[in-house]
Scaffold this motif. Structure first.
Motif, short mmCIF file in Angstrom:
data_model
loop_
_atom_site.label_atom_id
_atom_site.label_comp_id
_atom_site.label_asym_id
_atom_site.label_seq_id
_atom_site.Cartn_x
_atom_site.Cartn_y
_atom_site.Cartn_z
N SER A 147 24.63 -23.79 12.54
CA SER A 147 23.79 -24.89 12.07
C SER A 147 24.54 -25.87 11.18
O SER A 147 23.97 -26.49 10.30
CB SER A 147 22.60 -24.31 11.31
OG SER A 147 23.10 -23.56 10.22
N THR A 148 25.84 -26.02 11.42
CA THR A 148 26.59 -26.92 10.55
C THR A 148 26.44 -28.39 10.93
O THR A 148 27.03 -29.25 10.30
CB THR A 148 28.09 -26.56 10.57
OG1 THR A 148 28.49 -26.40 11.92
CG2 THR A 148 28.36 -25.30 9.80
N MET B 63 17.97 -19.90 17.73
CA MET B 63 18.71 -20.84 16.88
C MET B 63 18.79 -20.31 15.45
O MET B 63 19.82 -20.41 14.80
CB MET B 63 18.03 -22.21 16.89
CG MET B 63 18.36 -23.02 18.12
SD MET B 63 17.68 -24.67 17.99
CE MET B 63 16.19 -24.51 18.90
N ILE C 289 18.10 -32.70 10.43
CA ILE C 289 16.77 -32.78 9.83
C ILE C 289 16.36 -34.25 9.69
O ILE C 289 15.19 -34.61 9.86
CB ILE C 289 16.77 -32.08 8.45
CG1 ILE C 289 17.16 -30.62 8.57
CG2 ILE C 289 15.41 -32.24 7.76
CD1 ILE C 289 16.17 -29.69 9.21
N LYS D 72 15.82 -25.13 6.43
CA LYS D 72 16.21 -24.02 7.31
C LYS D 72 15.85 -22.67 6.66
O LYS D 72 15.40 -21.76 7.32
CB LYS D 72 17.71 -24.07 7.58
CG LYS D 72 18.14 -25.19 8.52
CD LYS D 72 19.63 -25.23 8.62
CE LYS D 72 20.13 -26.57 9.06
NZ LYS D 72 21.57 -26.73 8.86
N ASP E 150 31.76 -27.61 3.90
CA ASP E 150 30.39 -28.10 3.89
C ASP E 150 29.64 -27.63 2.64
O ASP E 150 28.68 -26.87 2.73
CB ASP E 150 29.69 -27.61 5.18
CG ASP E 150 28.36 -28.29 5.37
OD1 ASP E 150 28.15 -29.35 4.79
OD2 ASP E 150 27.53 -27.74 6.12
#
Lengths: 313, 468
Positions: free
Chosen positions: B458-459, B452, B6, A160, A126
């Motif tokens: 969170s991938t 969280m 998102i 994030k 990723d």
């Protein structure tokens, strides 16, 4: 709608207050005093107690558990440190760690970088975020890391990271655990030998793609970055390819392709042990913890072989 | 588009604002447009398949209602069923049958190189139930193609359910000029975050250990495979019920009410009860349209067992075109038949210890079936079960990654605490209406959000049930 928006606003403000307050306290009272472990503690140790390290070893678990800096007599530096990291110590992590060290005025004269052509180098993770995340606790201290996240990590990751707590995602318990041990850190050179002996019955060659798949562009860019920075800062770069038991992850084509890239793009010394036949005595199960990790005896033998090669450079 | 992304957050924020200020037909068009965008985020052209099934069943239902004779009604019922199932067969089961016929030497046909449209089984079942209900005379055929399209395509439930019934959704979608109350929004919002917590903190972190053990099962001792299987039971529950919570929450924020899809299934005391609490919208669909159509329990004991087995075998096949899913369904059918035979559900445990034993009994038996559900091949499933029973080697157990494993433990403990203490006794509506309920819900959401940030994976993993 007004009530909905007001509630959302209150919620966001409360979350932000908790986020900023907690992370400030956690960082200053706990994290900065944690000096061991893979969630930033060992990097803290390097930043705080090994500022004068002349030789630094970087890489994955195959650096962390394989290379004992004390046995590298051929290198005249007095202070040596193994900064390998389990699981995620790939090129993206290491290139950013190198920048962090330089930003903190830690400049080794020699850098040993452990690499593997397969499977770690080609593993899709990723956009390297898994590697990068290991350094998030240091993001406020590193302009280079912030700029890398901004350009490479994507909008979602930046959102994030707007929440400071995310810097410690998946690391909180580990840091708390290592914080308890802060007064007894005896791991002075970063090397951690592994215990145990491999059972031959558990050895299975990993599936190798043939021909070797293309190396991910972001990882090649990270490699080039390490080569460029080392050349610019006059750091001697030595790239080491360690072996695996019965060559279970050895990919001759992949290794030579990677070596060609290194030779084309910059100055670095290469020590290629990726074929176990280059250190045949290591091809005995008594030297291995598992098929890709040497145990303490194996690591001693490997470090001695590496030292002999360093002496010949 | 994934709920845990998102992109969805941005998409939904814009959509919600527009939806809030629109009314009636405009709202319906907006909902349809948003659903198309949501679905086309995966493979754009596949939206045409959706429109095809919508067209078939919309037409079939109107014809059924308008037909004067039973024969004509039945003809249009079968027209709807066969054509809708044909779409499912082509995209989902064609290669499976070809593989099996080829293996038996009956044919030598090559597989089709097609990707399964996301959530096809869900909207197919939803469409089928609509046609059957119109045929049975339980509901009126929907004359507005726009309303009917929204019933099938409504984006919160489009790709992984809950499989909604027309009698619940069509009346809500017909007018579409309801006011979105603060109460609805608030309950939906907090429900969404509960689902997101389950997905990101529990399911996705558990998946790291499960994938590591299952993908290299030959390298791991039975003890790790046993823990991997138990964690898969948790993962699939949190992945799927988390999705359902998010879907129900999103719909509620928009003022729509979906049916519940899970009711704390792992607290069940027998398998029969488990299936009343697990994937309720599917199990009730299977009961209403397969089990009862086969005859249910009306023709004696043995036929009841046969009907249970057939229903569960088909339920297994619904999940995926693989013998592993059929075996998974078969074992569950066997459990249900044995429980019916022994009348176990009638024996209600009285003491805490006996209740705990019954809960453990259900969990262990269900875990055994999950091995077939998670394993990619039959050999892998039997290999894993074999290793659990013959190569346990407890001393060979490794956490793999202590950070991940501790996050899994924290996530499961939090999940159990909330399910047992809070959601076993109170719904989100009841919580909201309780004293200082709004603040309690807000505190919970803040807690889930912080969990969280600290412990979530969170991938952006896909949901397991998207593949069905």
């Amino acid at each position: 709608m007004k009530k909905i928006l007001r509630t959302l606003l209150i919620l966001i403000l409360v979350i932000l207050a908790i986020d900023r307050g907690f992370v400030y306290l956690f960082h200053s009272a706990i994290f900065s005093k944690t000096l061991s472990g893979e969630s930033g503690g060992s990097v803290n140790y390097l930043l705080q107690r090994k500022k004068d390290a002349g030789l630094i070893i970087m890489g994955s678990s195959r650096a962390k558990h394989h290379i004992d800096p004390v046995r590298l007599y051929a290198n005249a530096e007095k202070i040596k440190y193994n900064a390998g990291i389990n699981g995620t110590g790939g090129l993206i992590y290491n290139s950013r760690l190198l920048h962090l060290l330089l930003e903190k005025n830690i400049k080794p004269s020699t850098l040993i970088l452990q690499l593997d052509a397969h499977p770690y180098f080609t593993a899709d993770d990723d956009r390297g975020l898994t590697e990068l995340a290991q350094l998030y606790p240091f993001i406020s201290e590193s302009r280079s890391l912030r700029s890398f996240v901004k350009n490479e990590a994507g909008l979602a990751e930046q959102i994030k990271l707007f929440f400071h707590s995310y810097r410690f995602n998946g690391k909180l318990l580990n840091i708390l655990y290592n914080y308890r041990k802060r007064h007894s850190v005896g791991d002075e050179n970063g090397f951690i030998p592994l215990e145990g002996i491999l059972k031959d019955s558990l050895v299975q060659p990993l599936s190798m793609a043939s021909p070797m798949p293309a190396f991910p562009e972001n990882k090649i860019a990270a490699l080039q970055d390490v080569l460029t920075v080392c050349a610019k800062e006059n750091i001697q770069l030595i790239i080491v390819f360690p072996p695996s038991y019965h060559n279970v992850i050895h990919h001759p084509g992949g290794t030579s392709a990677l070596i060609n890239i290194i030779r084309k793009t910059g100055r670095a010394r290469i020590i290629d042990f990726s074929d176990i036949e280059s250190i045949p005595e290591l091809n005995q199960s008594k030297y291995w913890r598992d098929a890709t990790h040497l145990n303490a005896d194996g690591a001693g033998l490997f470090s001695d072989s590496l030292n002999a090669r360093l002496a010949g450079l | 588009m994934l709920f845990n992304s998102i992109v969805f957050l941005v998409f939904f924020s814009i959509f919600f604002f527009l939806f809030y200020y629109m009314n009636g037909t405009w709202r319906k068009w907006l909902l349809l447009l948003a659903s198309c965008i949501f679905y086309m985020w995966f493979i754009p052209v596949y939206v045409l398949i959706l429109f095809l099934t919508i067209g078939i069943d919309y037409f079939a239902a109107i014809k059924i209602e308008d037909d004067k004779t039973d024969k004509a009604k039945r003809f249009h019922l079968w027209f709807g069923i066969i054509n809708t199932c044909l779409v499912l067969f082509i995209f989902k089961y064609h290669n499976f049958f070809i593989d099996n016929f080829n293996a038996l030497g009956l044919t030598h046909i090559e597989n089709w190189d097609i990707i399964l449209p996301i959530g096809l089984s869900f909207h197919t079942f939803q469409s089928l139930s609509y046609v059957v209900e119109v045929y049975r005379g339980n509901i009126k055929a929907e004359r507005s193609l726009l309303t009917y399209s929204n019933f099938v395509m409504m984006f919160p439930q489009l790709v992984a359910g809950p499989i909604e019934r027309a009698n619940n959704m069509l009346p809500q979608l017909r007018t579409c000029d309801h006011t979105i109350s603060y109460r609805d929004f608030s309950i939906g919002f907090h429900r969404f975050f509960w689902g997101l917590f389950k997905k990101v903190v529990v399911a996705d972190t558990a998946s790291v250990f499960v994938d590591a053990t299952y993908n290299n099962y030959m390298l791991h001792p039975g003890s790790m495979l046993l823990v991997g299987t138990a964690l898969f039971a948790v993962q699939i529950y949190c992945d799927f019920s988390g999705y359902s919570d998010m879907a129900i929450g999103i719909a509620r924020m928009l003022g729509f009410r979906f049916r519940e899809n899970f009711a704390i299934p792992y607290f069940s005391k027998d398998i029969t009860e488990f299936w009343r609490r697990w994937h309720i919208s599917l199990s009730s669909w299977l009961r209403d349209y397969l089990y009862i159509s086969f005859g249910g329990n009306r023709y004696g004991q043995w036929k009841t067992y046969r009907n249970l087995m057939l229903t569960m075998l088909l339920g297994g096949l619904w999940h995926g075109a693989s013998w592993n899913f059929v075996i998974w369904g078969g074992i569950n059918g066997l459990y249900l038949s044995i429980e019916k035979m022994t009348n176990l559900p009638a024996w209600k445990p009285k003491f805490l210890i006996s209740k705990l034993m019954r809960v453990a009994y259900v969990f262990i038996l269900i875990c055994l079936t999950w091995v077939f559900f998670r394993a990619v091949t039959f050999e892998q499933a039997t290999g894993i079960i074999g290793k659990i029973f013959t190569g346990f080697n407890a001393s060979g157990f490794q956490f793999l990654d202590v950070n991940v494993f501790s996050s899994i433990v924290i996530g499961i403990v939090t999940l159990l605490a909330f399910e047992y203490v809070v959601f076993r006794n109170l719904t989100f509506d009841q919580l909201f209406d309780s004293k200082k309920g709004q603040w309690k819900l807000m505190a919970m959401t803040i807690f889930f959000f912080m969990m969280m940030l600290f412990f979530g994976n969170s991938t952006g993993n896909q949901f397991i049930y998207f593949q069905f």
